[in-house]
Design a protein around this motif. Sequence first.
Motif, PDB file in Angstrom:
ATOM      1  N   PHE A  82       2.860   3.736  -5.560  1.00  0.00           N
ATOM      2  CA  PHE A  82       2.473   3.407  -6.935  1.00  0.00           C
ATOM      3  C   PHE A  82       3.619   3.608  -7.908  1.00  0.00           C
ATOM      4  CE2 PHE A  82      -1.888   3.124  -5.603  1.00  0.00           C
ATOM      5  CZ  PHE A  82      -2.357   2.149  -6.462  1.00  0.00           C
ATOM      6  N   ALA A  83       4.454   4.622  -7.632  1.00  0.00           N
ATOM      7  CA  ALA A  83       5.600   4.864  -8.515  1.00  0.00           C
ATOM      8  C   ALA A  83       6.589   3.706  -8.415  1.00  0.00           C
ATOM      9  CB  ALA A  83       6.271   6.181  -8.152  1.00  0.00           C
ATOM     10  N   TYR A  84       6.745   3.159  -7.215  1.00  0.00           N
ATOM     11  CA  TYR A  84       7.733   2.097  -7.022  1.00  0.00           C
ATOM     12  C   TYR A  84       7.208   0.734  -7.469  1.00  0.00           C
ATOM     13  CZ  TYR A  84      11.110  -0.968  -4.790  1.00  0.00           C
ATOM     14  OH  TYR A  84      12.047  -1.927  -4.565  1.00  0.00           O
ATOM     15  N   SER A  85       5.871   0.545  -7.430  1.00  0.00           N
ATOM     16  CA  SER A  85       5.330  -0.805  -7.646  1.00  0.00           C
ATOM     17  C   SER A  85       5.758  -1.459  -8.969  1.00  0.00           C
ATOM     18  CB  SER A  85       3.816  -0.802  -7.488  1.00  0.00           C
ATOM     19  OG  SER A  85       3.210  -0.019  -8.483  1.00  0.00           O
ATOM     20  N   PRO A  86       5.833  -0.739 -10.120  1.00  0.00           N
ATOM     21  CA  PRO A  86       6.291  -1.433 -11.344  1.00  0.00           C
ATOM     22  C   PRO A  86       7.697  -2.008 -11.204  1.00  0.00           C
ATOM     23  CG  PRO A  86       5.337   0.679 -11.877  1.00  0.00           C
ATOM     24  CD  PRO A  86       5.435   0.625 -10.389  1.00  0.00           C
ATOM     25  N   TYR A  87       8.601  -1.248 -10.532  1.00  0.00           N
ATOM     26  CA  TYR A  87       9.959  -1.755 -10.352  1.00  0.00           C
ATOM     27  C   TYR A  87       9.955  -3.004  -9.487  1.00  0.00           C
ATOM     28  CZ  TYR A  87      11.261   2.749 -12.223  1.00  0.00           C
ATOM     29  OH  TYR A  87      11.385   3.819 -13.030  1.00  0.00           O
ATOM     30  N   TYR A  88       9.134  -2.950  -8.431  1.00  0.00           N
ATOM     31  CA  TYR A  88       9.063  -4.085  -7.517  1.00  0.00           C
ATOM     32  C   TYR A  88       8.500  -5.311  -8.236  1.00  0.00           C
ATOM     33  CZ  TYR A  88       8.773  -6.113  -2.814  1.00  0.00           C
ATOM     34  OH  TYR A  88       8.948  -6.882  -1.705  1.00  0.00           O
ATOM     35  N   LEU A 142      -1.443  -3.025  -0.245  1.00  0.00           N
ATOM     36  CA  LEU A 142      -1.296  -1.854   0.626  1.00  0.00           C
ATOM     37  C   LEU A 142      -1.445  -0.571  -0.191  1.00  0.00           C
ATOM     38  CD1 LEU A 142      -0.483  -0.695   3.431  1.00  0.00           C
ATOM     39  CD2 LEU A 142       1.860  -0.639   2.572  1.00  0.00           C
ATOM     40  N   ALA A 143      -0.803  -0.535  -1.371  1.00  0.00           N
ATOM     41  CA  ALA A 143      -0.880   0.656  -2.215  1.00  0.00           C
ATOM     42  C   ALA A 143      -2.330   0.954  -2.596  1.00  0.00           C
ATOM     43  CB  ALA A 143      -0.032   0.459  -3.470  1.00  0.00           C
ATOM     44  N   PHE A 144      -3.080  -0.093  -2.995  1.00  0.00           N
ATOM     45  CA  PHE A 144      -4.468   0.131  -3.417  1.00  0.00           C
ATOM     46  C   PHE A 144      -5.365   0.504  -2.247  1.00  0.00           C
ATOM     47  CE2 PHE A 144      -3.296  -1.543  -7.509  1.00  0.00           C
ATOM     48  CZ  PHE A 144      -4.162  -0.881  -8.353  1.00  0.00           C
ATOM     49  N   MET A 145      -5.071  -0.057  -1.066  1.00  0.00           N
ATOM     50  CA  MET A 145      -5.860   0.299   0.120  1.00  0.00           C
ATOM     51  C   MET A 145      -5.660   1.773   0.460  1.00  0.00           C
ATOM     52  SD  MET A 145      -7.701  -2.056   1.292  1.00  0.00           S
ATOM     53  CE  MET A 145      -7.931  -3.804   1.335  1.00  0.00           C
ATOM     54  N   LEU A 146      -4.390   2.230   0.368  1.00  0.00           N
ATOM     55  CA  LEU A 146      -4.109   3.636   0.641  1.00  0.00           C
ATOM     56  C   LEU A 146      -4.808   4.524  -0.387  1.00  0.00           C
ATOM     57  CD1 LEU A 146      -0.374   3.755   1.712  1.00  0.00           C
ATOM     58  CD2 LEU A 146      -2.373   4.343   3.062  1.00  0.00           C
ATOM     59  N   LEU A 147      -4.776   4.085  -1.651  1.00  0.00           N
ATOM     60  CA  LEU A 147      -5.452   4.849  -2.701  1.00  0.00           C
ATOM     61  C   LEU A 147      -6.935   4.976  -2.373  1.00  0.00           C
ATOM     62  CD1 LEU A 147      -5.212   6.175  -5.529  1.00  0.00           C
ATOM     63  CD2 LEU A 147      -5.868   3.979  -6.490  1.00  0.00           C
ATOM     64  N   PHE A 163      -5.395  -8.662  -8.106  1.00  0.00           N
ATOM     65  CA  PHE A 163      -5.741  -9.071  -6.733  1.00  0.00           C
ATOM     66  C   PHE A 163      -5.926  -7.841  -5.848  1.00  0.00           C
ATOM     67  CE2 PHE A 163      -4.509 -10.179  -2.393  1.00  0.00           C
ATOM     68  CZ  PHE A 163      -5.334 -11.251  -2.150  1.00  0.00           C
ATOM     69  N   ALA A 164      -4.982  -6.874  -5.981  1.00  0.00           N
ATOM     70  CA  ALA A 164      -5.024  -5.703  -5.104  1.00  0.00           C
ATOM     71  C   ALA A 164      -6.282  -4.869  -5.342  1.00  0.00           C
ATOM     72  CB  ALA A 164      -3.776  -4.857  -5.331  1.00  0.00           C
ATOM     73  N   THR A 165      -6.686  -4.708  -6.632  1.00  0.00           N
ATOM     74  CA  THR A 165      -7.910  -3.914  -6.891  1.00  0.00           C
ATOM     75  C   THR A 165      -9.122  -4.597  -6.289  1.00  0.00           C
ATOM     76  OG1 THR A 165      -7.810  -4.894  -9.072  1.00  0.00           O
ATOM     77  CG2 THR A 165      -7.529  -2.525  -8.927  1.00  0.00           C
ATOM     78  N   TRP A 166      -9.175  -5.931  -6.392  1.00  0.00           N
ATOM     79  CA  TRP A 166     -10.351  -6.614  -5.831  1.00  0.00           C
ATOM     80  C   TRP A 166     -10.385  -6.508  -4.321  1.00  0.00           C
ATOM     81  CZ3 TRP A 166     -14.583  -6.864  -8.029  1.00  0.00           C
ATOM     82  CH2 TRP A 166     -14.707  -7.188  -9.374  1.00  0.00           C
ATOM     83  N   MET A 167      -9.213  -6.528  -3.686  1.00  0.00           N
ATOM     84  CA  MET A 167      -9.198  -6.341  -2.231  1.00  0.00           C
ATOM     85  C   MET A 167      -9.755  -4.964  -1.880  1.00  0.00           C
ATOM     86  SD  MET A 167      -8.199  -8.844  -0.442  1.00  0.00           S
ATOM     87  CE  MET A 167      -9.020  -9.990  -1.504  1.00  0.00           C
ATOM     88  N   ALA A 168      -9.284  -3.937  -2.591  1.00  0.00           N
ATOM     89  CA  ALA A 168      -9.768  -2.579  -2.337  1.00  0.00           C
ATOM     90  C   ALA A 168     -11.261  -2.474  -2.666  1.00  0.00           C
ATOM     91  CB  ALA A 168      -8.966  -1.582  -3.162  1.00  0.00           C
ATOM     92  N   GLY A 169     -11.662  -3.098  -3.803  1.00  0.00           N
ATOM     93  CA  GLY A 169     -13.067  -3.048  -4.202  1.00  0.00           C
ATOM     94  C   GLY A 169     -13.955  -3.729  -3.177  1.00  0.00           C
TER      95      GLY A 169
END
Lengths: 225, 223
Positions: B16-22, B191-196, B43-49
């Motif tokens: 999550f820390a890296y994602s804004p830079y990416y 991936l980040a949201f799934m891990l969260l 998109f990522a939140t909806w995948m996790a949701g």
Amino acid sequence: MFARVALLVLKKDIAIELRSYEIISTTTFFAAACVTIFSFAFTRDDETMAMSAAGIVWIAIAFSGTLALSRTFERERYGETLKALLLAPASRPAIYVGKLLGILCLIFATEILVVPMVALMFQSPLFNRPGMLLGLLVTGTIGYAAVGTLFAAMLVRARTRDVMLPILLYPITIPVIIAGVEGTTALMLSPPDEAMASLWLALLAFFDVVFVTLSLWMFEPLMTE
Amino acid sequence: MRKIFLPLLVITAALFAYSPYYINQAPYESTMLLVQKIFYYHFATWMAGATAVIVCGVASGYYLFKGSVVADRVAVATAELGVIFGAFGLISGTLWGRKAWGTWWAGDARVSMALVAELIFIGYLLVRKYGGPGSEKLSAAMGVFGAATAPFIYKSVDWWRTIHPKTSVMSSLNDTPGGVIMWNIVLFCTLAFMLLLTVVLAARMRLEELRADLDRLYLEAED
């Protein structure tokens, strides 16, 4: 055997209802009151909004349906007859189907009053395609009642059932109501959009299959103590 | 789970820390420019949701038929997470809609269906909290029906006349210039949201476990 049990439960419910006409008279009266309120709310400068009729038909059905559902099972609870019914050596899904048929009869009876009443009060062309309208009403009502019967039955034991039934039922049946409203609206266009209406009709039939299957599947574990 | 919890938490935090830079490295989308970058989180939140909702439905069904307490804990934890991720997805979606369609709420099919699913799972939590004794089974039934609506939300954009991007928008990314890096960022955020989701789920289940232990101790103390 399955059909016999279901029909016996249906016969029992109809026999009880015919003694007092309690549920049928209260729900139809409630539906008529709903439609009357809407007719005031949606009338502007004597020009009634004909297209809002589709929404009003379905809202009146959904509201009065909740009333029929909770009263039907309240009566079973009051007489402690649901326990007896479940103790009977009959398959649970058959009992569910019997109760569902009873609820369907009640809601169809309400619709016989509500649909012509809305067509009259809103001067809307609801009966452009009577066959397709009938199809939409039947499939929509089955989808709504299938979920409603399951939840009303399992709420019989819950303390807060009066509040919980709408909370559980409305979110789940919104897709059915949406499909019903959209399909009915398509029928009222001039000329009626039959392709659109049959798409919604197919979607409703699909919902019916999903909801009835899930309900039959879950009725047994939900009704065991 | 308890052993790998801390490493997982650290990895999630790092992602999550890296994602804004990416996300910053992605090229601007031609019509929406900066606003398009909402998409990566949306998109990522909806995948996790959606994952939370489906897990909740399966766990609810398992609880109903097998009476497994663990499945019930999974169900209640995923229902809460589904509501939280869903709320985030709805909010980021309205922000997107303001820029892309010019209105906050377009009444579009997928958006409406997503709101319906959100309502079903808020209903799940309400029943759970206020349903009184036996509410576990009631809410489990709610969970199964809620998960049954998920495929409708996914397919609704392909069936109905609507303005939400179709499901085919993802596969078309590879053919556009700069599409590959966009696609990679989408995968990274997912991936980040799934891990969260996994980390919070584990923590939430531990809480539920401790609560059950506490209840049991209270009952023993009373006897």
